[in-house]
Design a protein around this motif. Structure first.
Motif, short mmCIF file in Angstrom:
data_model
loop_
_atom_site.label_atom_id
_atom_site.label_comp_id
_atom_site.label_asym_id
_atom_site.label_seq_id
_atom_site.Cartn_x
_atom_site.Cartn_y
_atom_site.Cartn_z
N SER A 43 0.81 -1.22 0.00
CA SER A 43 0.00 0.00 0.00
C SER A 43 0.84 1.27 0.00
CB SER A 43 -0.94 0.00 1.21
OG SER A 43 -1.79 -1.12 1.19
N GLY A 44 2.17 1.14 0.12
CA GLY A 44 2.99 2.33 -0.01
C GLY A 44 4.09 2.52 1.01
N ALA A 45 4.28 1.61 1.95
CA ALA A 45 5.37 1.76 2.91
C ALA A 45 6.71 1.73 2.18
CB ALA A 45 5.32 0.65 3.95
N ASP A 46 7.58 2.66 2.54
CA ASP A 46 8.92 2.71 1.93
C ASP A 46 9.93 1.90 2.74
OD1 ASP A 46 8.40 4.64 -0.31
OD2 ASP A 46 7.82 5.89 1.40
N ILE A 47 9.75 1.92 4.05
CA ILE A 47 10.56 1.14 4.98
C ILE A 47 9.58 0.62 6.03
CG2 ILE A 47 12.42 1.20 6.71
CD1 ILE A 47 13.62 3.57 5.13
N LEU A 48 9.80 -0.58 6.53
CA LEU A 48 8.90 -1.15 7.53
C LEU A 48 9.65 -1.33 8.85
CD1 LEU A 48 6.08 -2.36 8.06
CD2 LEU A 48 7.03 -4.58 7.42
N GLU A 49 9.03 -0.87 9.92
CA GLU A 49 9.59 -1.05 11.27
C GLU A 49 8.75 -2.13 11.97
OE1 GLU A 49 10.15 1.46 15.42
OE2 GLU A 49 9.73 2.55 13.56
N ILE A 214 2.87 11.20 14.95
CA ILE A 214 2.45 11.36 13.56
C ILE A 214 1.26 10.42 13.32
CG2 ILE A 214 3.15 11.30 11.15
CD1 ILE A 214 4.73 13.28 12.89
N SER A 215 0.14 10.95 12.87
CA SER A 215 -1.04 10.09 12.73
C SER A 215 -1.92 10.39 11.53
CB SER A 215 -1.89 10.16 14.01
OG SER A 215 -2.29 11.48 14.27
N THR A 216 -1.84 11.59 10.96
CA THR A 216 -2.75 11.96 9.88
C THR A 216 -1.98 12.36 8.63
OG1 THR A 216 -2.82 14.33 10.38
CG2 THR A 216 -4.33 12.89 11.62
N ILE A 256 -2.76 3.51 4.95
CA ILE A 256 -1.38 3.64 4.47
C ILE A 256 -1.35 4.42 3.15
CG2 ILE A 256 0.64 2.37 3.61
CD1 ILE A 256 0.32 2.24 6.63
N GLN A 257 -2.27 4.15 2.26
CA GLN A 257 -2.32 4.88 0.99
C GLN A 257 -2.53 6.37 1.21
OE1 GLN A 257 -5.40 2.78 -1.17
NE2 GLN A 257 -3.94 1.39 -2.16
N SER A 258 -3.37 6.72 2.18
CA SER A 258 -3.62 8.14 2.46
C SER A 258 -2.38 8.82 3.01
CB SER A 258 -4.78 8.29 3.44
OG SER A 258 -4.43 7.89 4.76
N THR A 263 3.19 12.18 1.20
CA THR A 263 4.66 12.28 1.29
C THR A 263 5.27 13.00 0.10
OG1 THR A 263 5.08 10.14 0.20
CG2 THR A 263 4.79 10.13 2.60
N LYS A 264 4.47 13.33 -0.89
CA LYS A 264 4.99 14.06 -2.05
C LYS A 264 5.37 15.47 -1.61
CE LYS A 264 5.87 14.25 -6.53
NZ LYS A 264 6.83 13.34 -7.19
N LYS A 265 6.61 15.82 -1.79
CA LYS A 265 7.08 17.13 -1.34
C LYS A 265 6.65 18.23 -2.30
CE LYS A 265 11.14 15.47 1.18
NZ LYS A 265 10.87 16.12 2.47
N PRO A 266 6.29 19.41 -1.79
CA PRO A 266 5.88 20.52 -2.65
C PRO A 266 7.05 21.05 -3.46
CG PRO A 266 6.09 21.28 -0.39
CD PRO A 266 6.24 19.77 -0.36
N ILE A 267 6.78 21.43 -4.68
CA ILE A 267 7.81 22.06 -5.54
C ILE A 267 7.80 23.55 -5.28
CG2 ILE A 267 8.56 22.51 -7.89
CD1 ILE A 267 7.23 19.88 -8.70
N ARG A 268 8.90 24.06 -4.80
CA ARG A 268 8.98 25.47 -4.45
C ARG A 268 9.46 26.30 -5.64
NH1 ARG A 268 8.41 25.80 0.97
NH2 ARG A 268 8.89 23.95 2.22
#
Length: 270
Positions: A43-49, A214-216, A256-258, A263-268
């Motif tokens: 669903s989109g995890a980049d690293i799993l803890e 971190i939750s939302t 997880i998808q939400s 996580t997409k960073k804004p383009i400044r």
């Protein structure tokens, strides 16, 4: 190159932050947790803890303590964690995986044997809340030849001496604590977080990943402006806890998808 380092390089190329969910192995039961790991990664995890169940998880709040206790009741332990990772790797899972646990569990297993078995199973590193960086030389000496990252905590209250030790001994990424205290959901991100992360970036080139509270998706988007990743634990466990058994995987997937979408960073504009 390690899986963790390679992941952060690829995320930077895509202008994304890392999403690092946490789940205790064996929660809500061993079979379900294994299925949830697949769901979380797909669903989109980049690293799993992955949490190693422990009777006295001092850095964790009530939500993770309760989940860890349930996992222990279900019979999960360090051997279970290693075996599940080994199975996941044989099934083709490539997501970097770090184990989060406490010193006694790892010392009882034996550090040298742990390094061998963890490397063979496909584990990428360890997060150990009760291991001070200033007392970690023997751990680093055992783990580093196996390319196992030791990920240390950095808090706003960390002394300069301890901070230098953290960045010298640590590898993979830095676990930046957003607030003093234990893990758990919180409504707001602390206003002092940006300045804390700016200071951290001045003393290390390691990726900075923020956890505790971190939750939302809103939290993820806000923190993502200053950090390289976010760690989400208690909120994910609450999603699992509050879902009907037949809906757990669907609810976790949507959650997880939400988070990943944020996580997409804004383009400044320059």
């Amino acid at each position: 190159m390690s899986r963790i380092k390679d992941t952060f390089i690829k995320l930077k190329e895509r202008n994304e932050g890392a999403l690092i969910p946490y789940i205790p192995v064996g929660y809500p039961d061993i079979e379900c947790s294994e299925n949830l790991i697949h769901t979380i990664c797909e669903s989109g995890a980049d690293i799993l803890e992955l949490g190693v169940p422990y009777a006295d998880p001092l850095a964790d709040g009530p939500t993770i303590q309760e989940a860890s206790a349930q996992a222990l009741t279900n019979g999960a332990n360090l051997y279970t964690c290693i075996n599940i990772v080994r199975k996941l790797r044989h099934e083709g899972l490539e997501t970097p995986i770090v184990l989060m646990g406490y010193c006694n569990s790892f010392l009882a297993y034996g550090l040298n044997q742990l390094a061998v078995d963890a490397s063979e199973a496909g584990i990428d590193g360890f997060i150990i809340p009760d291991l001070p960086s200033t007392m970690s030389n023997s751990w680093v000496e055992v783990f580093r030849p196996f390319d196992l990252d030791l990920i240390f905590f950095l808090a706003p209250t960390t002394t300069e001496e301890r901070a230098l030790s953290v960045v010298q001994k640590g590898s993979g990424f830095l676990y930046c604590i957003s607030v003093n205290g234990v893990t758990g959901e919180r409504k707001n991100i602390p206003s002092e977080l940006p300045s804390f992360l700016k200071h951290a970036s001045n003393i290390t080139d390691l990726p900075l990943c923020v956890g505790f509270g971190i939750s939302t998706p809103g939290h993820v988007s806000e923190v993502n402006e200053y950090a390289d990743g976010v760690i989400v634990g208690s909120a994910l466990i609450n999603v699992i806890k509050n879902s009907k058994p037949e809906q757990i995987e669907e609810e976790v997937m949507q959650y997880i998808q939400s988070l990943k979408a944020a996580t997409k960073k804004p383009i400044r504009n320059l």
